[in-house]
Design an enzyme around this catalytic site. Sequence first.
Site, PDB file in Angstrom:
ATOM      1  N   LYS A 137       0.897  -1.226  -0.046  1.00 13.90           N
ATOM      2  CA  LYS A 137      -0.027   0.016  -0.084  1.00 13.90           C
ATOM      3  C   LYS A 137       0.943   1.096  -0.123  1.00 13.90           C
ATOM      4  CE  LYS A 137      -3.861   1.690   2.538  1.00 13.90           C
ATOM      5  NZ  LYS A 137      -4.808   1.619   3.806  1.00 13.90           N
TER       6      LYS A 137
ATOM      7  N   SER B 258      -9.813   1.498   2.844  1.00 15.65           N
ATOM      8  CA  SER B 258      -8.997   2.346   1.875  1.00 15.65           C
ATOM      9  C   SER B 258      -7.862   1.541   1.308  1.00 15.65           C
ATOM     10  CB  SER B 258      -8.275   3.315   2.701  1.00 15.65           C
ATOM     11  OG  SER B 258      -7.401   2.955   3.652  1.00 15.65           O
TER      12      SER B 258
ATOM     13  N   SER C 259      -9.707  -0.888   7.025  1.00 17.00           N
ATOM     14  CA  SER C 259      -9.226  -0.644   5.697  1.00 17.00           C
ATOM     15  C   SER C 259      -8.607  -1.774   5.113  1.00 17.00           C
ATOM     16  CB  SER C 259      -8.244   0.651   5.698  1.00 17.00           C
ATOM     17  OG  SER C 259      -9.066   1.950   5.304  1.00 17.00           O
TER      18      SER C 259
HETATM   19  N1  GLN Z   1     -13.184   3.879   6.116  1.00 22.57           N
HETATM   20  C1  GLN Z   1     -12.677   4.131   7.283  1.00 22.57           C
HETATM   21  C2  GLN Z   1     -12.251   5.751   7.176  1.00 22.57           C
HETATM   22  O1  GLN Z   1     -12.732   6.199   6.287  1.00 22.57           O
HETATM   23  C3  GLN Z   1     -11.526   3.473   7.797  1.00 22.57           C
HETATM   24  C4  GLN Z   1     -10.073   3.767   7.036  1.00 22.57           C
HETATM   25  C5  GLN Z   1      -8.994   3.028   7.496  1.00 22.57           C
HETATM   26  O2  GLN Z   1      -9.263   2.027   8.015  1.00 22.57           O
HETATM   27  N2  GLN Z   1      -7.911   3.522   7.008  1.00 22.57           N
HETATM   28  O3  GLN Z   1     -11.642   6.269   7.998  1.00 22.57           O
END
Ligand code: GLN
Length: 482
Positions: free
Chosen positions: A74, A149, A173
């Site tokens: 990532k 994400s 995420s």
């Molecule tokens: N979807 C969640 C957010 O937007 C989690 C994102 C994540 O785990 N980095 O914060």
Amino acid sequence: MTAHELHNMLVKKEISCADIAESVLSRINRVESKTNSYIRVEKEKMMEEAAAVDEYIGRGGRIGDFTGIPIAVKDNICTKDIITTCASRILKNYIPIYDATVIKKLKEQRYILTGKANMDEFAMGSSNENSYFGNVSNPWDTERVPGGSSGGPAASAAAGEAVCSIGSDTGGSIRQPASLCGVVGFKPTYGAVSRYGLIAFASSLDQIGPLTRDVEDCAGLLNVICGHDENDSTSINRKNPDFKSFLKDDVRNMRIGVPAELMVKEIDAEVKSTVNAALLKLEELGAKVEEISLPNLKYALSVYYIIAPSEASSNLSRFDGVRYGHRNKEAKTLREMYKKSRSEGFGDEVKRRIMIGTYCLSAGYYDAYYEKAQKVRTLIIDDFRKAFKKYDVLISPTSPTTAFKAGEKLDDPLTMYLSDICTIPVNLAGLPAVSIPVGLSPEGSLPIGLQVIGDILREDNVLKAAYNIERAVGFDKKPNIL
Ligand code: GLN
């Protein structure tokens, strides 16, 4: 193929690292234009490194579990001399001068970096529609989102553009995109994997973890990336267990709790019934399944959307146009330069979080929002603590829905935030949890993920339950893009 299958072939000399790299590369060439899983593919380096690893093996070098295995990383994880953007314009040209600890560990294995995987900007999002480098599409249906994400890590692993990948999970995420793309995604206990070199979003929640095609590869990668690191002050000092030793065929008498608060009306009927079918299979294998209540979990989403943006607003203040990344060149004063650089450098969702966080932390509001959220966070931790006195693991759906259509939730941040209703409580309490695919939706033929949650440092129970569910369910479907 999985990493452990390829590893066995490498050991038996039935295949070379160059063969593996070439095959992954040809898959990338075939499907990357449809998925956009990567911000940057390391085509030449991949082949060079594969040749070097073949030579090393030829000289009698040790073949570790991930030696010569192509892995996507990532783009919020620092890779020395390789651009690391966090999918943001503000870091478009950022070249780290050091490797994250996880990268160092992967390099010790002589892994092959396929490239830097696409993601939501600064890991904020649940659909990978917040990337400066474009949306990622779901390999099961390219009109749908891969989740976020870690959309790129999930899509690349699902489409065979990497054998497995490394993502990060602050509120879901790793697990939510794994669920939407039909792969396994594991968030380790907070502090089990070093965050050194992970570009911070919300430091009390962030964890790095693997996305793989089966539970065995997941355990294998945990063996590589977990461990104490003095460069991360929150890193846990313990001797690593052999995570693979937990992949045992026995869940008899395993005590499983199913939190009612994670089976609420927001969860689609097809998701519920698929998860329930998997629970039935566990019961048939001798596990004891009971519905339980963790009453404070219903506040988790609200708590997260105060704590995560608050930490983000502080963490992201370092991107000021001076120390890192994008700088507006026309500004006449320092203040104007900050303002313009940040206005141009950050996308809408990141700005939204910075504003929410700054508001929650400001004098006069701090007590009502940030401090209150921290107190409720403790109540949530206590709920879990009580539950784990009675149960070995908790099970829930990973995501309330299967992959949704691109654009569907873009104008409605609140509906988007609901995607993480089942995953967020886990981060607030620092627990380990995995998402594994357990079926396809009858309606859309899209993958459905089940989440197994364990107590702090009880990755053993999580892996054991996941391994048994995987074997009992036998999910072997392949995405349509193939
Ligand atoms: N979807 C969640 C957010 O937007 C989690 C994102 C994540 O785990 N980095 O914060």
